[in-house]
Design an enzyme around this catalytic site. Structure first.
Site, short mmCIF file in Angstrom:
data_model
loop_
_atom_site.label_atom_id
_atom_site.label_comp_id
_atom_site.label_asym_id
_atom_site.label_seq_id
_atom_site.Cartn_x
_atom_site.Cartn_y
_atom_site.Cartn_z
CG ASP A 6 -0.30 0.01 2.52
OD1 ASP A 6 0.91 0.26 2.57
OD2 ASP A 6 -0.98 -0.22 3.53
CG ASP B 194 -5.84 -5.16 2.71
OD1 ASP B 194 -5.28 -4.79 3.77
OD2 ASP B 194 -6.50 -4.38 1.99
CB CYS C 265 -11.46 -26.00 11.12
SG CYS C 265 -9.97 -25.20 10.46
CB CYS D 6 -6.34 -25.43 9.97
SG CYS D 6 -6.68 -25.07 11.71
CB CYS E 271 -9.04 -27.55 13.88
SG CYS E 271 -9.57 -25.83 14.15
CG HIS F 187 -8.48 -21.52 13.51
ND1 HIS F 187 -9.07 -22.65 13.00
CD2 HIS F 187 -9.51 -20.64 13.75
CE1 HIS F 187 -10.38 -22.49 12.96
NE2 HIS F 187 -10.68 -21.28 13.41
#
Length: 384
Positions: A96, A270, A308, A310, A313, A339
């Site tokens: 940015d 974002d 989840c 991931c 988890c 996560h």
């Protein structure tokens, strides 16, 4: 398809909304859109290593020109081979321009047509940003996508102020294009401002489209205005931007905002939300947000989110992660951050698949019904 340092291919349009499925091709990889970009303000996504971001499927991340200019400085980063080499990140990067940071430093800056004089929030040193100097910094950093310098008006703001601010932003965008030293290596995006005034946003879009930039961002939203107004302004603005170029909604990342943004034709998002709330012990789940530091999770041996996939988890319980957070162990915020990023990146993947299957609205309704996310949010208070 757009050409140059960034190619955008539109693969599919939803037949009932403005949602789009696309693909961004950069020198540092291909990014499937709609996409959420994790924020790595100071050349790092807080607590997450680059190989973990790769594992999570983050094809592009965002870094901040203002903060990197202050430390360690763009000259050092350039000597290190550019931002990709400096932080050992092989994927794409968007920087940015520092415009939002200037907006947030209202007590430390003075805006003129030439640029912005401000004091460093670190040591009080007096500094000056102009479109030309910002382009020089972003060119030195070497990101794949760079943003034009803009002024982000607050909400609410008087029309006269927003008009003056917009004229300045549009002039700065032209100066950024003129002073951009690496147009064949870095894609310059303009930023549509205009506050809450639709005619000014239309004027901004038209002027920026005339500059024929590789992509366009929508700024000045999620700065305090009501959600319904944000969505209304977004729905008004996106049709004025070229369909064949990417559209980026800046600073937005709540699950409901991702759905509503995609529905209105946005390709890129974002936000610091997933990483920031993770450090406060708040996690995003398919059943809504939970504040893991709360006492009711002290003996809860279930994963953060039973739906989840991931690593966190699959391997750790709520009770253990709560213990880490309460004990101020760094691993605790690493796990909640990992996560949360997985949650949003997987959500975007699901949204892409839903668009491909002509069931975007159905997926949105199913997600809202299961999770409680949406305009009526009665879940746990994330500020606790």
């Amino acid at each position: 398809m757009t050409a140059g340092p960034l190619q955008f291919t539109l693969l599919k349009r939803d037949n009932r909304t403005l949602a789009r499925r696309g693909r961004l091709t950069t020198a540092h990889g291909v990014i499937e859109t709609p996409v959420f970009m994790p924020v790595g303000t100071q050349a790092t996504v807080k607590t997450v290593a680059p190989w973990e971001l790769e594992e999570l499927g983050a094809g592009i991340i965002l870094s901040n020109t203002y903060h990197l200019h202050l430390r360690p400085g763009e000259d050092l980063i350039q000597r290190a081979g550019g931002l990709h080499s400096f932080m050992n990140w092989q994927g794409a990067i968007l920087t940015d321009s520092g415009g939002f940071q200037v907006f947030s430093l209202s007590d430390l800056r003075k805006v003129s047509d030439e640029g912005v004089a401000f004091q460093s929030h670190i040591d009080g040193k007096r500094l000056f940003f102009s479109p030309e100097s910002v382009m020089a910094v972003e060119n030195a950093l070497g990101a794949d996508v760079i943003m034009a310098f803009d002024e982000c008006p607050p909400y609410p703001a008087e029309r006269s102020y927003v008009e003056t601010s917009l004229r300045r932003t549009l002039d700065w965008a032209q100066r950024c294009k003129q002073s951009h030293g690496k147009p064949h290596e870095q894609a310059l995006f303009g930023i549509v401002q205009g506050g809450a005034y639709k005619d000014l946003r239309r004027e901004a879009a038209a002027a920026l489209v005339d500059l024929d930039l590789p992509g366009y961002a929508i700024g000045g939203l999620s700065v305090g205005e009501p959600k319904d107004l944000m969505y209304e302004l977004l729905e008004f603005t996106t049709p004025w931007l070229p369909w064949e170029k990417p559209r980026y909604l800046m600073g937005v990342g709540a699950p409901e905002d991702l759905f509503e943004g995609v529905e209105r034709g946005v390709d890129m998002f974002d936000c610091v939300l997933p990483t920031r709330i993770a450090r406060n012990g708040t996690v995003l789940t398919s059943r809504g947000k939970i504040v893991i530091r709360n006492a009711k999770y002290a003996e809860d041996f279930a994963p953060l989110d039973e739906n989840c996939t991931c690593r966190v988890c699959q391997q750790f319980s709520r009770a253990y992660i709560r213990h880490l957070i309460k004990s101020e162990e760094v691993l605790g915020i690493r796990l909640t951050t990992y996560h949360n990023l997985h949650f949003l990146l997987q959500l975007m993947k699901n949204i892409r698949q839903a668009i491909e299957g002509n069931r975007f609205l159905e997926y949105k309704e199913e997600f809202y019904a299961q999770s409680g996310y949406g305009w009526l949010d009665n879940r746990e208070d994330v500020t606790r």
